[in-house]
Design an enzyme around this catalytic site. Structure first.
Site, PDB file in Angstrom:
ATOM      1  N   CYS A  88       0.728  -1.215  -0.078  1.00  0.00           N
ATOM      2  CA  CYS A  88      -0.011   0.101   0.337  1.00  0.00           C
ATOM      3  C   CYS A  88       0.865   1.181  -0.135  1.00  0.00           C
ATOM      4  O   CYS A  88       0.529   2.330  -0.321  1.00  0.00           O
ATOM      5  CB  CYS A  88      -1.205  -0.023   1.269  1.00  0.00           C
ATOM      6  N   TYR A  89       1.992   1.125   0.344  1.00  0.00           N
ATOM      7  CA  TYR A  89       3.018   2.177   0.503  1.00  0.00           C
ATOM      8  C   TYR A  89       4.095   1.800  -0.406  1.00  0.00           C
ATOM      9  O   TYR A  89       5.461   1.448   0.283  1.00  0.00           O
ATOM     10  CB  TYR A  89       3.509   2.804   1.839  1.00  0.00           C
TER      11      TYR A  89
END
Lengths: 410, 136
Positions: A140-141
């Protein structure tokens, strides 16, 4: 009670509040007496401006595209390491932080030209700040690297949050050894060549409210040129120290944790400091209004330098080794005269906080209140007082032994 | 050619105890007039003085001083205060050997008397706000 904070605020809104500084109140009481002044005056303003090492700021820089999570990685502002252990794009920078490549005290005394306090000063001045971050990347990052300029005006939040400020009294420092020492109390010359002190004395906020009767959690204050609040008691808050007959501590006692929006502060009141041989810090301007709710509160607010005492500590041995023992007590009036006598020796004194700036802060806060721009707050909860049982504990070391080397921390 | 120069001599703590300056007079025939002296055992010493004599002797004297490890600084440098940076704390007041800093008792501001300054530079690093600067 003579008046309530609500009543004072109504007067502030009507532009009728009587506000004087913690210096002016001394003269007023000398002329008219406590009874009369307590009825006439609504607010007494205090001020202090000096290095307050336990200071810092947290910021939220906004999310990059693609996203990066600083948490678990590292992030630097102008080369100064920040604390990046929160979520994705929140950072905390402490005033004492130093660039990894700063020589520190390798060549003693080190110069400490740029550190966290200077980053905060540059940020609040509106200068662009270099942000460099490295992260490990997640689904997600995904981003692992970020290098960009940031500016305070583009940040989501920039908040000054200082864990320990506005010490209620502070040590008076001297050096009894035969060589110069370099401390956070400045350069101390050998054989008691000079004395330095830090408290603003008769203008210092907590010295004028010694039992924390009006200053508490939630109190609105002047902070760094803007408006801030008392967030909590400061770390090392220590109400149970020796106090004089007037109730005022004669050594370091209460402290405040303070918080406020950095975006509305300015660099006149937040200044990066370089203490030769010691490190970097941040000079913070704080002013606190004291509502005059009773004669007792007024008489505390009117205590003058002649009746405020600091304790002389030897910074060549007792302080670094945490040994008890003092070289006596001395009044702030004596300290401000430029010379004191210790063990029969006349020693020149100097302040490390700026009393002229403290006067200015008390004056600005007075003006804000007179103009109706600053109303007083009721404390949400009191600071721990003398009956709280709160004390300042030393660290009791418990050696880790062999495990220490196996952890791989150092 | 005879010359006269004002210089600041910095003595490292290891050489403070040695007799160095008198050799300038004895061996190099230089006249010296000590303007200010700031010497504490086990610490860096500082001498502000005027040296007069033949130019060649003066050069020789300078070479001798540098061989002995004395740092010579010409007094054509000025230390100035950045009035914006100065917070008027007082960290400089008792560091200055020339007593160029004084506290104004009314305003509690720190006055800097440039004419008393011997440009030794001790205040530059002792000033936490980095308000003192050397100008050449």
């Amino acid at each position: 009670m003579l008046k309530s904070i609500q009543e004072i605020n109504e007067k502030i809104r009507r532009g009728q509040a009587v506000v004087i500084t913690a210096e002016e109140v001394i003269q007023a009481v000398a002329e008219k007496g406590v009874k009369k002044v307590a009825r006439e005056v609504d607010v007494v303003t205090t001020g202090t401006f000096g290095s307050m090492c336990s200071s810092g700021a947290y910021i939220n820089v906004g999310h990059s595209k693609p996203r990066i999570k600083f948490g678990g990685g590292v992030a630097y502002l102008n080369g100064v390491p920040t604390y990046a252990g929160f979520a994705a794009v929140d950072l905390f920078i402490g005033s004492n932080a130093l660039p990894d490549n700063d020589p520190r005290n390798k060549i003693h005394p080190g110069e400490f030209n740029y550190g966290g306090g200077h980053v905060i000063e540059d940020m609040v001045s509106g200068k662009d700040i270099k942000l460099v971050a490295r992260a490990y990347g997640t689904d997600c990052y995904p981003r692992k690297k970020l290098e960009t300029y940031i500016n305070i005006k583009d940040l989501n939040e920039a908040v000054l949050f200082n864990p320990r400020n506005a010490y209620q009294n502070y040590n008076v420092a001297v050096n009894t050894s035969s060589k110069t020492i370099y401390t956070y109390m400045g350069v101390l010359r050998p054989n008691m060549g000079n004395v330095s002190f830090s408290s603003a004395g008769q203008l210092s906020p907590l010295l004028k409210d010694p039992y924390y009767q009006t200053i508490g959690i939630g109190t609105r204050i002047f902070l760094g040129g803007g408006i801030g609040y008392v967030a909590w008691n400061g770390t090392q808050h220590n109400p149970n120290v020796k106090r004089g007959d007037n109730g005022v501590p004669v050594e370091s006692a209460g402290t405040l944790a303070v918080i406020g929006d950095l975006k509305q502060m300015n660099s006149r009141w937040l200044r990066g400091m370089s203490w030769y041989g010691y490190g970097c810090s941040l000079a913070v301007g704080i002013g606190i209004p004291i509502p005059i709710l009773s004669e007792e509160i007024l008489s505390h607010a009117a205590v003058k330098d002649e009746d405020l005492y600091g304790t002389i500590i030897d910074y060549s041995s007792n302080y670094p080794n945490r040994e008890p023992g003092t070289l006596g007590q001395v009044s702030y009036a004596q300290l401000k005269s430029g010379e004191i006598e210790i063990q029969g020796k006349k020693v020149p004194t100097a302040s490390l906080s700026s009393y002229s700036r403290a006067i200015e802060i008390a004056g600005i806060l007075k003006e804000w209140i007179q103009k109706g721009e600053f109303e007083l707050t009721e404390a949400v909860a009191p600071l721990p007082g003398v009956d709280s049982g709160v004390s300042f504990k030393p660290l009791k070391e418990r050696p880790i032994g062999e495990d220490y080397t196996n952890d791989g921390y150092f | 050619m005879a010359i006269s120069r004002r210089v600041v001599l910095h003595f490292d703590k290891d050489i403070v105890g040695q007799s160095i300056v008198c050799r300038l007079a004895k061996d190099m025939d230089l006249e010296f007039n000590i303007i200010r002296a700031y010497v504490t055992p086990e610490e860096e010493g500082l001498l502000v003085m005027e040296l007069s004599g033949a130019a060649s002797n003066y050069e020789e004297g300078m070479r001798y001083l540098s061989q002995m490890g004395v740092v010579v600084q010409s007094l054509n440098q000025d230390v100035v205060r950045d009035e914006v940076k100065c917070t008027h704390c007082g960290a400089c007041v008792n560091i200055c050997p020339a007593k160029a800093f004084t506290v104004d008792m009314a305003s509690r501001k720190i006055d800097f008397a440039g004419d008393k300054c011997v440009a030794c530079g001790l205040c530059i690093k002792a000033c936490p706000a980095r308000a003192m600067e050397a100008r050449f």
